[in-house]
Design a protein around this motif. Sequence first.
Motif, PDB file in Angstrom:
ATOM      1  N   THR A  28      -7.309 -15.580 -10.480  1.00 15.66           N
ATOM      2  CA  THR A  28      -6.640 -16.829 -10.854  1.00 15.66           C
ATOM      3  C   THR A  28      -6.733 -16.978 -12.364  1.00 15.66           C
ATOM      4  O   THR A  28      -7.816 -16.852 -12.915  1.00 15.66           O
ATOM      5  N   PRO A  29      -5.653 -17.237 -13.078  1.00 16.65           N
ATOM      6  CA  PRO A  29      -4.279 -17.259 -12.551  1.00 16.65           C
ATOM      7  C   PRO A  29      -3.709 -15.848 -12.429  1.00 16.65           C
ATOM      8  O   PRO A  29      -4.250 -14.908 -13.021  1.00 16.65           O
ATOM      9  N   LEU A  30      -2.626 -15.734 -11.690  1.00 19.58           N
ATOM     10  CA  LEU A  30      -1.860 -14.486 -11.633  1.00 19.58           C
ATOM     11  C   LEU A  30      -0.726 -14.603 -12.655  1.00 19.58           C
ATOM     12  O   LEU A  30       0.026 -15.567 -12.637  1.00 19.58           O
ATOM     13  N   ALA A  31      -0.622 -13.602 -13.538  1.00 21.68           N
ATOM     14  CA  ALA A  31       0.464 -13.642 -14.529  1.00 21.68           C
ATOM     15  C   ALA A  31       1.792 -13.272 -13.874  1.00 21.68           C
ATOM     16  O   ALA A  31       2.817 -13.905 -14.102  1.00 21.68           O
ATOM     17  N   SER A  32       1.777 -12.222 -13.044  1.00 19.78           N
ATOM     18  CA  SER A  32       3.004 -11.812 -12.338  1.00 19.78           C
ATOM     19  C   SER A  32       2.638 -10.921 -11.167  1.00 19.78           C
ATOM     20  O   SER A  32       1.580 -10.276 -11.166  1.00 19.78           O
ATOM     21  N   VAL A  33       3.510 -10.892 -10.161  1.00 23.94           N
ATOM     22  CA  VAL A  33       3.360  -9.970  -9.038  1.00 23.94           C
ATOM     23  C   VAL A  33       4.715  -9.307  -8.779  1.00 23.94           C
ATOM     24  O   VAL A  33       5.757  -9.842  -9.171  1.00 23.94           O
ATOM     25  N   VAL A  34       4.666  -8.159  -8.123  1.00 24.68           N
ATOM     26  CA  VAL A  34       5.888  -7.452  -7.715  1.00 24.68           C
ATOM     27  C   VAL A  34       5.933  -7.430  -6.200  1.00 24.68           C
ATOM     28  O   VAL A  34       4.929  -7.101  -5.549  1.00 24.68           O
ATOM     29  N   VAL A  35       7.073  -7.783  -5.628  1.00 25.54           N
ATOM     30  CA  VAL A  35       7.272  -7.603  -4.187  1.00 25.54           C
ATOM     31  C   VAL A  35       8.296  -6.488  -4.005  1.00 25.54           C
ATOM     32  O   VAL A  35       9.359  -6.500  -4.643  1.00 25.54           O
ATOM     33  N   VAL A  36       7.945  -5.503  -3.206  1.00 30.02           N
ATOM     34  CA  VAL A  36       8.879  -4.417  -2.912  1.00 30.02           C
ATOM     35  C   VAL A  36       9.813  -4.901  -1.797  1.00 30.02           C
ATOM     36  O   VAL A  36       9.378  -5.088  -0.661  1.00 30.02           O
ATOM     37  N   VAL A  37      11.062  -5.152  -2.162  1.00 26.25           N
ATOM     38  CA  VAL A  37      12.070  -5.563  -1.175  1.00 26.25           C
ATOM     39  C   VAL A  37      12.549  -4.259  -0.525  1.00 26.25           C
ATOM     40  O   VAL A  37      13.497  -3.632  -0.960  1.00 26.25           O
ATOM     41  N   LEU A  64       8.550  -2.823 -16.700  1.00 26.80           N
ATOM     42  CA  LEU A  64       7.779  -4.042 -16.957  1.00 26.80           C
ATOM     43  C   LEU A  64       7.017  -3.938 -18.274  1.00 26.80           C
ATOM     44  O   LEU A  64       6.498  -2.876 -18.609  1.00 26.80           O
ATOM     45  N   GLU A  65       6.940  -5.047 -18.984  1.00 30.88           N
ATOM     46  CA  GLU A  65       6.220  -5.041 -20.266  1.00 30.88           C
ATOM     47  C   GLU A  65       4.715  -4.954 -20.051  1.00 30.88           C
ATOM     48  O   GLU A  65       4.001  -4.348 -20.843  1.00 30.88           O
ATOM     49  N   THR A  66       4.232  -5.590 -18.993  1.00 24.99           N
ATOM     50  CA  THR A  66       2.796  -5.530 -18.676  1.00 24.99           C
ATOM     51  C   THR A  66       2.646  -5.218 -17.193  1.00 24.99           C
ATOM     52  O   THR A  66       3.552  -5.492 -16.396  1.00 24.99           O
ATOM     53  N   LYS A  67       1.497  -4.670 -16.833  1.00 28.42           N
ATOM     54  CA  LYS A  67       1.319  -4.336 -15.418  1.00 28.42           C
ATOM     55  C   LYS A  67       1.170  -5.605 -14.591  1.00 28.42           C
ATOM     56  O   LYS A  67       0.627  -6.611 -15.070  1.00 28.42           O
ATOM     57  N   PRO A  68       1.654  -5.589 -13.360  1.00 26.96           N
ATOM     58  CA  PRO A  68       1.550  -6.786 -12.514  1.00 26.96           C
ATOM     59  C   PRO A  68       0.113  -7.006 -12.050  1.00 26.96           C
ATOM     60  O   PRO A  68      -0.711  -6.087 -12.090  1.00 26.96           O
ATOM     61  N   ASP A  69      -0.167  -8.215 -11.614  1.00 28.29           N
ATOM     62  CA  ASP A  69      -1.506  -8.532 -11.104  1.00 28.29           C
ATOM     63  C   ASP A  69      -1.646  -8.224  -9.617  1.00 28.29           C
ATOM     64  O   ASP A  69      -2.742  -8.315  -9.062  1.00 28.29           O
ATOM     65  N   ALA A  70      -0.540  -7.897  -8.955  1.00 25.25           N
ATOM     66  CA  ALA A  70      -0.569  -7.460  -7.548  1.00 25.25           C
ATOM     67  C   ALA A  70       0.799  -6.889  -7.197  1.00 25.25           C
ATOM     68  O   ALA A  70       1.809  -7.249  -7.804  1.00 25.25           O
ATOM     69  N   ILE A  71       0.802  -5.977  -6.226  1.00 18.17           N
ATOM     70  CA  ILE A  71       2.048  -5.434  -5.676  1.00 18.17           C
ATOM     71  C   ILE A  71       2.036  -5.708  -4.184  1.00 18.17           C
ATOM     72  O   ILE A  71       1.056  -5.398  -3.491  1.00 18.17           O
ATOM     73  N   VAL A 103      -4.652  -2.253  -9.984  1.00 18.68           N
ATOM     74  CA  VAL A 103      -3.710  -3.280  -9.495  1.00 18.68           C
ATOM     75  C   VAL A 103      -3.876  -3.430  -7.980  1.00 18.68           C
ATOM     76  O   VAL A 103      -3.693  -2.457  -7.238  1.00 18.68           O
ATOM     77  N   PRO A 104      -4.215  -4.621  -7.499  1.00 27.63           N
ATOM     78  CA  PRO A 104      -4.381  -4.801  -6.045  1.00 27.63           C
ATOM     79  C   PRO A 104      -3.043  -4.678  -5.312  1.00 27.63           C
ATOM     80  O   PRO A 104      -1.995  -5.053  -5.849  1.00 27.63           O
ATOM     81  N   ILE A 105      -3.111  -4.153  -4.101  1.00 30.40           N
ATOM     82  CA  ILE A 105      -1.939  -4.070  -3.230  1.00 30.40           C
ATOM     83  C   ILE A 105      -2.174  -5.031  -2.071  1.00 30.40           C
ATOM     84  O   ILE A 105      -3.231  -4.993  -1.429  1.00 30.40           O
TER      85      ILE A 105
END
Length: 327
Positions: A297-306, A160-167, A192-194
């Motif tokens: 707010t706002p969230l730039a991006s989040v990651v979901v672990v599938v 990722l280019e930048t860290k996510p705002d949540a995982i 980073v919040p989980i």
Amino acid sequence: MAAQPDGGEKPFHIISPILESLPLSRAAGTKVYMKLENVQPTGSFKIRGIGRLCQEAAKKGCRHFVCSSGGNAGLAAAYAAKKLGLPVTVVVPSTTGPAMVRKLEELGAEVEVSGQVWDEANRRALELAQTEGWVSIHPFDHPSVWQGHASLVRELKDSLETKPDAILVAVGGGGLLAGVVAGLHQVGWQDVPIVAAETWGAHSFHAALAAGRLVSLPDITSVAKCLGAKTVAARALECAQECQVISQVVEDAEAVRAMERFLDDERMLVQPACGAALALLYAGRLQRLQREGRLQTPLASVVVVVCGGSSIQAAQLQALKNQLGLE
């Protein structure tokens, strides 16, 4: 792509893809990246930590692995044992379906059925592990397992280019959560919040957080049997002190609906445990957490672990829908 050795032998897991999902992004109102652990050997993230623990045990002279698991951890242990040329006994609870037992046996595992839930199967596994040369491979509660799972976050940092705002992660026994927290420390992303997802009836982490101590659920009543540890690992509670961990519990029906939508949206079939994490996106939980001030707010991006899951088939999804009265 194969993962690189982490100070030793080549690991058994692969560097899994990370893809942006337009349907999930639309549902969540922010850019959503999927960390696709469902494409790992054996179909889930478990091979990261279990593979590492098995390699370490083999180096120390283990002659026979024993693992208690209703599915994904047992598959990972069987896969690792086969790679290492060692025998493995997987103790499963009686709720484990015949397809999963068959998969374990095809990998060369000896399967023993013991108890109704994972906790009872684990008691039997610990008895077997008293045999000389046998080593217990815990499905989630071991530092080597957490270190193995931490590799997932290092891959996010590289991709990722930048860290996510949540995982967003699903929590069963707490092994993935502990691994993600370890990984966040390693890459300097502790802020980073989980968001930790569970289903009601398998909500041992949520119950422990509410009580401020480990508590045991009387029984696992959720259809998400892979989230079914009656007591979460003690390390999972410690993680909530070290990082911002937001516990969210969804209904079984929300998790199963999310499985179905994800199958339509991304053409991948996942287990109810994974459906719990996806339900956070589909059911507007991120927006609610933003309104409550618990996520920025706002969230730039989040990651979901599938996180994946190998014990799911189309017929089983239909059976779950029938069981829950979903059309």
